[in-house]
Each structure stands twice: as structure tokens, then as C-alpha cells.
Motif scaffolding. Structure first.
Motif, PDB file in Angstrom:
ATOM      1  N   GLY A 120       0.799  -1.212   0.000  1.00  0.00           N
ATOM      2  CA  GLY A 120       0.000   0.000   0.000  1.00  0.00           C
ATOM      3  C   GLY A 120       0.830   1.258   0.000  1.00  0.00           C
ATOM      4  O   GLY A 120       0.397   2.307  -0.490  1.00  0.00           O
ATOM      5  N   GLY A 121       2.033   1.186   0.538  1.00  0.00           N
ATOM      6  CA  GLY A 121       2.881   2.371   0.601  1.00  0.00           C
ATOM      7  C   GLY A 121       3.657   2.640  -0.663  1.00  0.00           C
ATOM      8  O   GLY A 121       4.217   3.723  -0.827  1.00  0.00           O
ATOM      9  N   VAL A 122       3.683   1.667  -1.580  1.00  0.00           N
ATOM     10  CA  VAL A 122       4.457   1.830  -2.803  1.00  0.00           C
ATOM     11  C   VAL A 122       3.956   3.008  -3.623  1.00  0.00           C
ATOM     12  O   VAL A 122       4.732   3.731  -4.248  1.00  0.00           O
ATOM     13  CB  VAL A 122       4.407   0.527  -3.634  1.00  0.00           C
ATOM     14  CG1 VAL A 122       4.954   0.755  -5.039  1.00  0.00           C
ATOM     15  CG2 VAL A 122       5.213  -0.563  -2.947  1.00  0.00           C
ATOM     16  N   TYR A 131       6.887   0.987 -12.015  1.00  0.00           N
ATOM     17  CA  TYR A 131       7.619   0.470 -10.850  1.00  0.00           C
ATOM     18  C   TYR A 131       6.637   0.199  -9.713  1.00  0.00           C
ATOM     19  O   TYR A 131       6.664  -0.865  -9.081  1.00  0.00           O
ATOM     20  CB  TYR A 131       8.674   1.478 -10.408  1.00  0.00           C
ATOM     21  CG  TYR A 131       9.361   1.105  -9.107  1.00  0.00           C
ATOM     22  CD1 TYR A 131      10.462   0.256  -9.097  1.00  0.00           C
ATOM     23  CD2 TYR A 131       8.889   1.581  -7.886  1.00  0.00           C
ATOM     24  CE1 TYR A 131      11.078  -0.101  -7.901  1.00  0.00           C
ATOM     25  CE2 TYR A 131       9.493   1.223  -6.690  1.00  0.00           C
ATOM     26  CZ  TYR A 131      10.585   0.391  -6.703  1.00  0.00           C
ATOM     27  OH  TYR A 131      11.179   0.036  -5.521  1.00  0.00           O
ATOM     28  N   ALA A 132       5.767   1.182  -9.466  1.00  0.00           N
ATOM     29  CA  ALA A 132       4.808   1.047  -8.371  1.00  0.00           C
ATOM     30  C   ALA A 132       3.816  -0.084  -8.627  1.00  0.00           C
ATOM     31  O   ALA A 132       3.541  -0.896  -7.739  1.00  0.00           O
ATOM     32  CB  ALA A 132       4.057   2.362  -8.166  1.00  0.00           C
ATOM     33  N   TYR A 133       3.284  -0.168  -9.850  1.00  0.00           N
ATOM     34  CA  TYR A 133       2.284  -1.189 -10.151  1.00  0.00           C
ATOM     35  C   TYR A 133       2.880  -2.590 -10.064  1.00  0.00           C
ATOM     36  O   TYR A 133       2.257  -3.511  -9.534  1.00  0.00           O
ATOM     37  CB  TYR A 133       1.689  -0.947 -11.542  1.00  0.00           C
ATOM     38  CG  TYR A 133       0.587   0.079 -11.524  1.00  0.00           C
ATOM     39  CD1 TYR A 133       0.883   1.426 -11.362  1.00  0.00           C
ATOM     40  CD2 TYR A 133      -0.746  -0.289 -11.636  1.00  0.00           C
ATOM     41  CE1 TYR A 133      -0.117   2.380 -11.328  1.00  0.00           C
ATOM     42  CE2 TYR A 133      -1.752   0.665 -11.605  1.00  0.00           C
ATOM     43  CZ  TYR A 133      -1.432   1.991 -11.440  1.00  0.00           C
ATOM     44  OH  TYR A 133      -2.432   2.925 -11.390  1.00  0.00           O
ATOM     45  N   THR A 134       4.085  -2.768 -10.590  1.00  0.00           N
ATOM     46  CA  THR A 134       4.700  -4.100 -10.551  1.00  0.00           C
ATOM     47  C   THR A 134       5.016  -4.507  -9.121  1.00  0.00           C
ATOM     48  O   THR A 134       4.736  -5.646  -8.711  1.00  0.00           O
ATOM     49  CB  THR A 134       5.979  -4.134 -11.405  1.00  0.00           C
ATOM     50  OG1 THR A 134       5.704  -3.611 -12.700  1.00  0.00           O
ATOM     51  CG2 THR A 134       6.506  -5.554 -11.540  1.00  0.00           C
ATOM     52  N   SER A 135       5.576  -3.594  -8.351  1.00  0.00           N
ATOM     53  CA  SER A 135       5.863  -3.895  -6.945  1.00  0.00           C
ATOM     54  C   SER A 135       4.573  -4.218  -6.207  1.00  0.00           C
ATOM     55  O   SER A 135       4.496  -5.186  -5.435  1.00  0.00           O
ATOM     56  CB  SER A 135       6.556  -2.698  -6.280  1.00  0.00           C
ATOM     57  OG  SER A 135       7.765  -2.376  -6.933  1.00  0.00           O
ATOM     58  N   TYR A 136       3.553  -3.413  -6.467  1.00  0.00           N
ATOM     59  CA  TYR A 136       2.272  -3.570  -5.769  1.00  0.00           C
ATOM     60  C   TYR A 136       1.633  -4.924  -6.062  1.00  0.00           C
ATOM     61  O   TYR A 136       1.286  -5.675  -5.148  1.00  0.00           O
ATOM     62  CB  TYR A 136       1.331  -2.439  -6.192  1.00  0.00           C
ATOM     63  CG  TYR A 136      -0.042  -2.534  -5.574  1.00  0.00           C
ATOM     64  CD1 TYR A 136      -0.301  -2.011  -4.309  1.00  0.00           C
ATOM     65  CD2 TYR A 136      -1.083  -3.149  -6.264  1.00  0.00           C
ATOM     66  CE1 TYR A 136      -1.556  -2.105  -3.749  1.00  0.00           C
ATOM     67  CE2 TYR A 136      -2.345  -3.241  -5.708  1.00  0.00           C
ATOM     68  CZ  TYR A 136      -2.582  -2.719  -4.452  1.00  0.00           C
ATOM     69  OH  TYR A 136      -3.828  -2.827  -3.897  1.00  0.00           O
ATOM     70  N   TYR A 137       1.478  -5.246  -7.346  1.00  0.00           N
ATOM     71  CA  TYR A 137       0.765  -6.475  -7.688  1.00  0.00           C
ATOM     72  C   TYR A 137       1.551  -7.729  -7.312  1.00  0.00           C
ATOM     73  O   TYR A 137       0.960  -8.769  -7.007  1.00  0.00           O
ATOM     74  CB  TYR A 137       0.387  -6.482  -9.169  1.00  0.00           C
ATOM     75  CG  TYR A 137      -0.811  -5.605  -9.461  1.00  0.00           C
ATOM     76  CD1 TYR A 137      -2.050  -5.851  -8.877  1.00  0.00           C
ATOM     77  CD2 TYR A 137      -0.698  -4.502 -10.298  1.00  0.00           C
ATOM     78  CE1 TYR A 137      -3.140  -5.040  -9.121  1.00  0.00           C
ATOM     79  CE2 TYR A 137      -1.785  -3.676 -10.555  1.00  0.00           C
ATOM     80  CZ  TYR A 137      -3.006  -3.951  -9.957  1.00  0.00           C
ATOM     81  OH  TYR A 137      -4.080  -3.134 -10.206  1.00  0.00           O
ATOM     82  N   GLN A 138       2.865  -7.659  -7.312  1.00  0.00           N
ATOM     83  CA  GLN A 138       3.644  -8.812  -6.859  1.00  0.00           C
ATOM     84  C   GLN A 138       3.443  -9.036  -5.356  1.00  0.00           C
ATOM     85  O   GLN A 138       3.308 -10.176  -4.898  1.00  0.00           O
ATOM     86  CB  GLN A 138       5.132  -8.622  -7.198  1.00  0.00           C
ATOM     87  CG  GLN A 138       5.408  -8.790  -8.686  1.00  0.00           C
ATOM     88  CD  GLN A 138       6.889  -8.676  -9.025  1.00  0.00           C
ATOM     89  OE1 GLN A 138       7.462  -9.555  -9.671  1.00  0.00           O
ATOM     90  NE2 GLN A 138       7.529  -7.594  -8.623  1.00  0.00           N
ATOM     91  N   GLU A 139       3.426  -7.949  -4.589  1.00  0.00           N
ATOM     92  CA  GLU A 139       3.184  -8.077  -3.154  1.00  0.00           C
ATOM     93  C   GLU A 139       1.768  -8.607  -2.891  1.00  0.00           C
ATOM     94  O   GLU A 139       1.555  -9.489  -2.060  1.00  0.00           O
ATOM     95  CB  GLU A 139       3.365  -6.727  -2.449  1.00  0.00           C
ATOM     96  CG  GLU A 139       4.794  -6.214  -2.443  1.00  0.00           C
ATOM     97  CD  GLU A 139       5.677  -6.927  -1.430  1.00  0.00           C
ATOM     98  OE1 GLU A 139       5.251  -7.958  -0.862  1.00  0.00           O
ATOM     99  OE2 GLU A 139       6.807  -6.459  -1.209  1.00  0.00           O
ATOM    100  N   MET A 140       0.788  -8.060  -3.617  1.00  0.00           N
ATOM    101  CA  MET A 140      -0.587  -8.481  -3.397  1.00  0.00           C
ATOM    102  C   MET A 140      -0.814  -9.930  -3.823  1.00  0.00           C
ATOM    103  O   MET A 140      -1.604 -10.650  -3.219  1.00  0.00           O
ATOM    104  CB  MET A 140      -1.539  -7.545  -4.146  1.00  0.00           C
ATOM    105  CG  MET A 140      -1.531  -6.121  -3.622  1.00  0.00           C
ATOM    106  SD  MET A 140      -1.813  -6.014  -1.839  1.00  0.00           S
ATOM    107  CE  MET A 140      -3.457  -5.358  -1.789  1.00  0.00           C
TER     108      MET A 140
END
Length: 262
Positions: free
Chosen positions: A39-41, A221-230
């Protein structure tokens, strides 16, 4: 395509056998921390594009805004097919490599404004879906299985990193929304409106004058980091429920409670 063709390494130990049994409470807290970190990404994106991030969708031409849902649905359909078929030829990549790849693509897409951003969208969506499939595999689920494929698509229903709720929306984790019986096309139709808004923000950020390339790189960057974490949270909770023999709904409710304690 055979199961073997869909596996990154047919000689490797199946991921479900490699998973180490841990204290469910500790595992739940780890997943809660991953969710909070995801969420913070989005803040990194907002820092890059600053005040330009306000009312992003309003920056898009009406002809694009009116077609966001259909464009997103087509991007998801082509990404789903491409991601599935590529598993027999291209191995899953590490998370940082997926992020680096989409960041570069976002920069290229943003550099040319809206036309190149629209061309880049389905390619980035394919890489994101492949990354989600790879995480499903790591948790012991075969992406070639129809139900796992639908679970991968469902991850896209989570709030994007530019959402005002900072990624706390848990709708995509709810076991009350059953995937059983739904076709892939039906699920895409359900996910597309939500994802269309999220990707519309991404497209709009890439059209910001001067900052287009930087905004494209930052949003990807944000979307890839976010969806991998989710995806890790999604399949981690699914695996935890199966391992402990508890209903998925109960595990999700405990997860919600864990979020309030971090």
C-alpha cells in the motif's frame, strides 16, 4: 500444452513441497506486513509526479476515457493468453527483474505520450500477469489449472497503488466472491471496470508534459511492486487456509485483524 510445459523447471522440487511449515500467527503477520508495504508503494509515484497526480483521469481525452473499460478488457484477454502460452518457453523471473523490465517499458511508453503509452499497456499487463502466475507457482499452484488462472486474474481486482485508500481495500481477498463456475471471460468482464480506472490513472500520468517518461517509469515500478506483493498475500492466505484446514473466510478475517496491529 502439457503440465510439464507450463512449469519453469520440470526438474525442480515442486514449490508446495519446498514450503516450510511455520507458526500460522507469524505467517499471518508477515503477510499483513507485505500488504501494508504494498500500500505504501504508491507514495513513490506521487512523490515523482507531485501535484500533477491530482485529477489524473481528467487529463485523458474523452475518447480514451470512454473506452478505458473495453481497452482494459482487451489488454487483459491478450495478456492472459500471452502469459499462459509463454510459460512453456520463458521461465519465471525474479521479482526485481519483472520490476526493472516494466519500469523500462513505462519510461518508453511515457516518452512518446498517449499513443506509445496505449501501445505499452498490453505488454506491461502481460508481464504483470506472468509475475502473478510465477508467485502462484511459488506457492504450489499450477497456473495452467483453470481455477488458479482465475485466481491470478482476481489479483487485478485489488486497489491499485494510486487509489486513495492506500491499498487497504480487501475486496479481492474475500472468499465470499466465489470463482467457481465463472469463466475466464466472465471474470475479465468483472475485473475490467475496476482495473480500467486504475490503468487510466497510469495512462494519464504518462501524458504529463515533460515528466511523461519519468511518470511512466515510476507508475510501472509502483504497479509491478504492488501487484507482486498483493499476489504473495493472495496466494499466501490461500495456502495458509489449506495448510491449517480452516475456512478461507476465517483466515481472511484474522488477516484483517492483523492489519490493525501493524
Amino acid at each position: 500444452m502439457t503440465d510439464a510445459q507450463n512449469r519453469p523447471d520440470d526438474t525442480a522440487v515442486p514449490p508446495e513441497q519446498a514450503l516450510v511449515a511455520r507458526d500460522p500467527r507469524h505467517e499471518l503477520m508477515d503477510l499483513a506486513r507485505r500488504h501494508r508495504r504494498a500500500g505504501g508503494v504508491g507514495l513513490q509515484v506521487l512523490n515523482v509526479i507531485g501535484a500533477q497526480a491530482e485529477n489524473l483521469l481528467e487529463r485523458l481525452p474523452d475518447r480514451v476515457k470512454n473506452r478505458l473499460e473495453s481497452v482494459t478488457a482487451r489488454a487483459l484477454e491478450s495478456a492472459f493468453d500471452a502469459a499462459q502460452h509463454s510459460r512453456g518457453y520463458v521461465p519465471d523471473q525474479r521479482g526485481w527483474l519483472n520490476t526493472a523490465l516494466t519500469t523500462a517499458m513505462g519510461a518508453a511508453g511515457g516518452a512518446g505520450g498517449l499513443p506509445t503509452a496505449l501501445a505499452e499497456l498490453p505488454v506491461t499487463t502481460t508481464v504483470l500477469l506472468r509475475a502473478i502466475q510465477g508467485i502462484a507457482w511459488e506457492h504450489g499452484y499450477d497456473p495452467a489449472d483453470p481455477e488458479t488462472a482465475k485466481e491470478c486474474l482476481a489479483v487485478f481486482a485489488s486497489a491499485g497503488p494510486l487509489e486513495a485508500d492506500d491499498g487497504v481495500d480487501m475486496a479481492f481477498l474475500s472468499a465470499r466472491v466465489t470463482l467457481t463456475g465463472a469463466t475466464v471471460n466472465g471474470l475479465i468482464a468483472r475485473v475490467a471496470p475496476r482495473l480500467g480506472t486504475v490503468l487510466g490513472q497510469k495512462l494519464a500520468a504518462q501524458t504529463v508534459p515533460v515528466l511523461g517518461a519519468a511518470a511512466g517509469a515510476a507508475t510501472n515500478y509502483a504497479y509491478t511492486s504492488y501487484y507482486q506483493e498483493m499476489a504473495a498475500v493472495h496466494f499466501g492466505l490461500k495456502r495458509l487456509a489449506e495448510r491449517t484446514g480452516r475456512p478461507r473466510e476465517a483466515v481472511v478475517e484474522e488477516f484483517r485483524a492483523a492489519l490493525t496491529r501493524i
